[in-house]
Design a protein around this motif. Structure first.
Motif, PDB file in Angstrom:
ATOM      1  N   UNK A   7      40.798  56.822  34.556  1.00  0.00           N
ATOM      2  CA  UNK A   7      41.718  56.693  35.689  1.00  0.00           C
ATOM      3  C   UNK A   7      41.325  55.513  36.571  1.00  0.00           C
ATOM      4  N   UNK A   8      40.024  55.341  36.773  1.00  0.00           N
ATOM      5  CA  UNK A   8      39.551  54.208  37.583  1.00  0.00           C
ATOM      6  C   UNK A   8      39.870  52.889  36.888  1.00  0.00           C
ATOM      7  N   UNK A   9      39.736  52.828  35.585  1.00  0.00           N
ATOM      8  CA  UNK A   9      40.085  51.614  34.846  1.00  0.00           C
ATOM      9  C   UNK A   9      41.567  51.292  34.992  1.00  0.00           C
ATOM     10  N   UNK A  10      42.396  52.316  34.987  1.00  0.00           N
ATOM     11  CA  UNK A  10      43.836  52.122  35.203  1.00  0.00           C
ATOM     12  C   UNK A  10      44.094  51.526  36.585  1.00  0.00           C
ATOM     13  N   UNK A  11      43.422  52.063  37.600  1.00  0.00           N
ATOM     14  CA  UNK A  11      43.572  51.549  38.964  1.00  0.00           C
ATOM     15  C   UNK A  11      43.138  50.086  39.047  1.00  0.00           C
ATOM     16  N   UNK A  12      42.015  49.781  38.418  1.00  0.00           N
ATOM     17  CA  UNK A  12      41.486  48.417  38.466  1.00  0.00           C
ATOM     18  C   UNK A  12      42.395  47.443  37.740  1.00  0.00           C
ATOM     19  N   UNK A  60      45.091  46.626  40.121  1.00  0.00           N
ATOM     20  CA  UNK A  60      44.569  45.792  41.208  1.00  0.00           C
ATOM     21  C   UNK A  60      44.376  44.348  40.769  1.00  0.00           C
ATOM     22  N   UNK A  61      43.849  44.149  39.550  1.00  0.00           N
ATOM     23  CA  UNK A  61      43.553  42.781  39.120  1.00  0.00           C
ATOM     24  C   UNK A  61      44.838  41.980  38.898  1.00  0.00           C
ATOM     25  N   UNK A  62      45.926  42.645  38.530  1.00  0.00           N
ATOM     26  CA  UNK A  62      47.212  41.955  38.402  1.00  0.00           C
ATOM     27  C   UNK A  62      47.653  41.436  39.768  1.00  0.00           C
ATOM     28  N   UNK A  63      47.558  42.290  40.786  1.00  0.00           N
ATOM     29  CA  UNK A  63      47.956  41.896  42.138  1.00  0.00           C
ATOM     30  C   UNK A  63      47.058  40.792  42.687  1.00  0.00           C
ATOM     31  N   UNK A  64      45.762  40.900  42.414  1.00  0.00           N
ATOM     32  CA  UNK A  64      44.807  39.893  42.879  1.00  0.00           C
ATOM     33  C   UNK A  64      45.056  38.559  42.176  1.00  0.00           C
ATOM     34  N   UNK A  65      45.379  38.624  40.883  1.00  0.00           N
ATOM     35  CA  UNK A  65      45.658  37.400  40.130  1.00  0.00           C
ATOM     36  C   UNK A  65      46.862  36.671  40.722  1.00  0.00           C
ATOM     37  N   UNK A 101      47.650  36.485  43.689  1.00  0.00           N
ATOM     38  CA  UNK A 101      47.225  35.830  44.940  1.00  0.00           C
ATOM     39  C   UNK A 101      46.223  34.709  44.695  1.00  0.00           C
ATOM     40  N   UNK A 102      45.865  34.475  43.423  1.00  0.00           N
ATOM     41  CA  UNK A 102      44.883  33.439  43.074  1.00  0.00           C
ATOM     42  C   UNK A 102      43.531  33.658  43.754  1.00  0.00           C
ATOM     43  N   UNK A 103      43.161  34.924  43.918  1.00  0.00           N
ATOM     44  CA  UNK A 103      41.889  35.254  44.566  1.00  0.00           C
ATOM     45  C   UNK A 103      40.828  35.433  43.485  1.00  0.00           C
ATOM     46  N   UNK A 104      40.171  34.347  43.099  1.00  0.00           N
ATOM     47  CA  UNK A 104      39.211  34.386  41.994  1.00  0.00           C
ATOM     48  C   UNK A 104      38.039  35.308  42.285  1.00  0.00           C
ATOM     49  N   UNK A 105      37.530  35.291  43.535  1.00  0.00           N
ATOM     50  CA  UNK A 105      36.340  36.073  43.844  1.00  0.00           C
ATOM     51  C   UNK A 105      36.616  37.567  43.726  1.00  0.00           C
ATOM     52  N   UNK A 106      37.760  37.999  44.240  1.00  0.00           N
ATOM     53  CA  UNK A 106      38.119  39.412  44.121  1.00  0.00           C
ATOM     54  C   UNK A 106      38.400  39.764  42.659  1.00  0.00           C
ATOM     55  N   UNK A 107      39.009  38.841  41.937  1.00  0.00           N
ATOM     56  CA  UNK A 107      39.290  39.070  40.516  1.00  0.00           C
ATOM     57  C   UNK A 107      37.989  39.266  39.742  1.00  0.00           C
ATOM     58  N   UNK A 108      36.986  38.453  40.050  1.00  0.00           N
ATOM     59  CA  UNK A 108      35.696  38.555  39.372  1.00  0.00           C
ATOM     60  C   UNK A 108      35.043  39.901  39.679  1.00  0.00           C
ATOM     61  N   UNK A 109      35.143  40.352  40.937  1.00  0.00           N
ATOM     62  CA  UNK A 109      34.558  41.645  41.303  1.00  0.00           C
ATOM     63  C   UNK A 109      35.221  42.786  40.543  1.00  0.00           C
ATOM     64  N   UNK A 110      36.545  42.733  40.430  1.00  0.00           N
ATOM     65  CA  UNK A 110      37.264  43.767  39.685  1.00  0.00           C
ATOM     66  C   UNK A 110      36.871  43.706  38.211  1.00  0.00           C
ATOM     67  N   UNK A 111      36.807  42.496  37.676  1.00  0.00           N
ATOM     68  CA  UNK A 111      36.390  42.312  36.277  1.00  0.00           C
ATOM     69  C   UNK A 111      35.007  42.896  36.037  1.00  0.00           C
ATOM     70  N   UNK A 112      34.096  42.647  36.992  1.00  0.00           N
ATOM     71  CA  UNK A 112      32.738  43.198  36.884  1.00  0.00           C
ATOM     72  C   UNK A 112      32.779  44.720  36.790  1.00  0.00           C
ATOM     73  N   UNK A 113      33.571  45.338  37.671  1.00  0.00           N
ATOM     74  CA  UNK A 113      33.622  46.803  37.694  1.00  0.00           C
ATOM     75  C   UNK A 113      34.213  47.356  36.395  1.00  0.00           C
ATOM     76  N   UNK A 114      35.232  46.702  35.870  1.00  0.00           N
ATOM     77  CA  UNK A 114      35.823  47.139  34.597  1.00  0.00           C
ATOM     78  C   UNK A 114      34.767  47.155  33.501  1.00  0.00           C
TER      79      UNK A 114
END
Length: 219
Positions: free
Chosen positions: A106-111, A114-119, A121-134
């Motif tokens: 379920x958490x992977x689904x949420x992430x 989130x990463x689609x929305x962050x992408x 916005x071109x927010x690389x740092x937040x995208x990397x954090x989400x990628x890390x958590x996945x």
């Protein structure tokens, strides 16, 4: 400095990273404290602190008596990191297929959402954090602490290469292979398909490596 609430050290830290991401600073470029101080109005003490943080992360190399420079990892180093990451994550995800919980899925689904929305916005740092958590949820689901430890270390190294050489800022959300690959990985995990999961995460690592570019030259 335009953002009054941010600490001077954090401002310089983010400024240098942003210039790398936007291809305004390149490997081996010097980081000149006096020029940063003049252009930002920030004193040298927080500038030095920011440079030390970037050095710790591997983004900046400090050479005694010569100064600080944007790091310049070799092709061999980059390829070695991704090869190790591919092997370890492939082994970990096979175990994760058996051990992953519904809560983790379920958490992977949420992430993924989130990463689609962050992408967008071109927010690389937040995208990397989400990628890390996945990736770390999958590593944790393997229930192998050694895999988890070394995958974490390899992720931190590969993040440096993403900041240097990935074309995130110039890739549309619809064209992002990372988003498509994460969906494939999640689908395979949900199906508890060991073979497809391993193939998906191996493919993800290989495509990420293949898409990195160094001074316009594809690796």
């Amino acid at each position: 400095m335009s953002e009054e609430q941010i600490r001077p050290e954090d401002y310089i830290y983010k400024l240098i990273k942003d210039k790398i991401v936007r291809k305004k600073l390149f490997p081996n470029s010097p980081i000149v404290e006096s020029k940063l101080a003049e252009s930002t109005g920030i004193s040298r003490t927080p500038i030095r602190a920011a440079i030390k943080r970037l050095n710790y992360e591997g983004i900046v190399t400090i050479i005694p008596n010569h100064g600080a420079f944007i790091s310049n990892p070799t092709l061999e180093e980059i390829k070695a990191v991704y090869e190790c990451k591919k092997l370890l994550e492939s082994a970990a995800i096979k175990l994760a297929c058996v051990n992953i919980t519904d809560e983790q899925l379920e958490r992977l689904e949420e992430l993924e959402y989130q990463e689609i929305e962050v992408h967008k916005r071109n927010d690389l740092y937040r995208f990397i954090k989400i990628n890390d958590e996945i990736h770390m949820i999958i590593a944790s689901a393997s229930k192998n602490m050694v895999y988890e430890k070394y995958i974490y270390e390899l992720i931190q190294k590969s993040n440096v290469y993403l900041i240097f050489y990935d074309n995130f800022m110039f890739t549309s959300t619809d064209e992002s292979n990372a988003l498509k690959e994460h969906r494939e990985i999640l689908n395979a995990l949900k199906a508890r398909d060991i073979e497809d999961s391993a193939k998906a995460i191996e493919r993800h690592n290989q495509i990420t490596l293949d898409q990195l570019s160094l001074n316009g030259i594809v690796l």
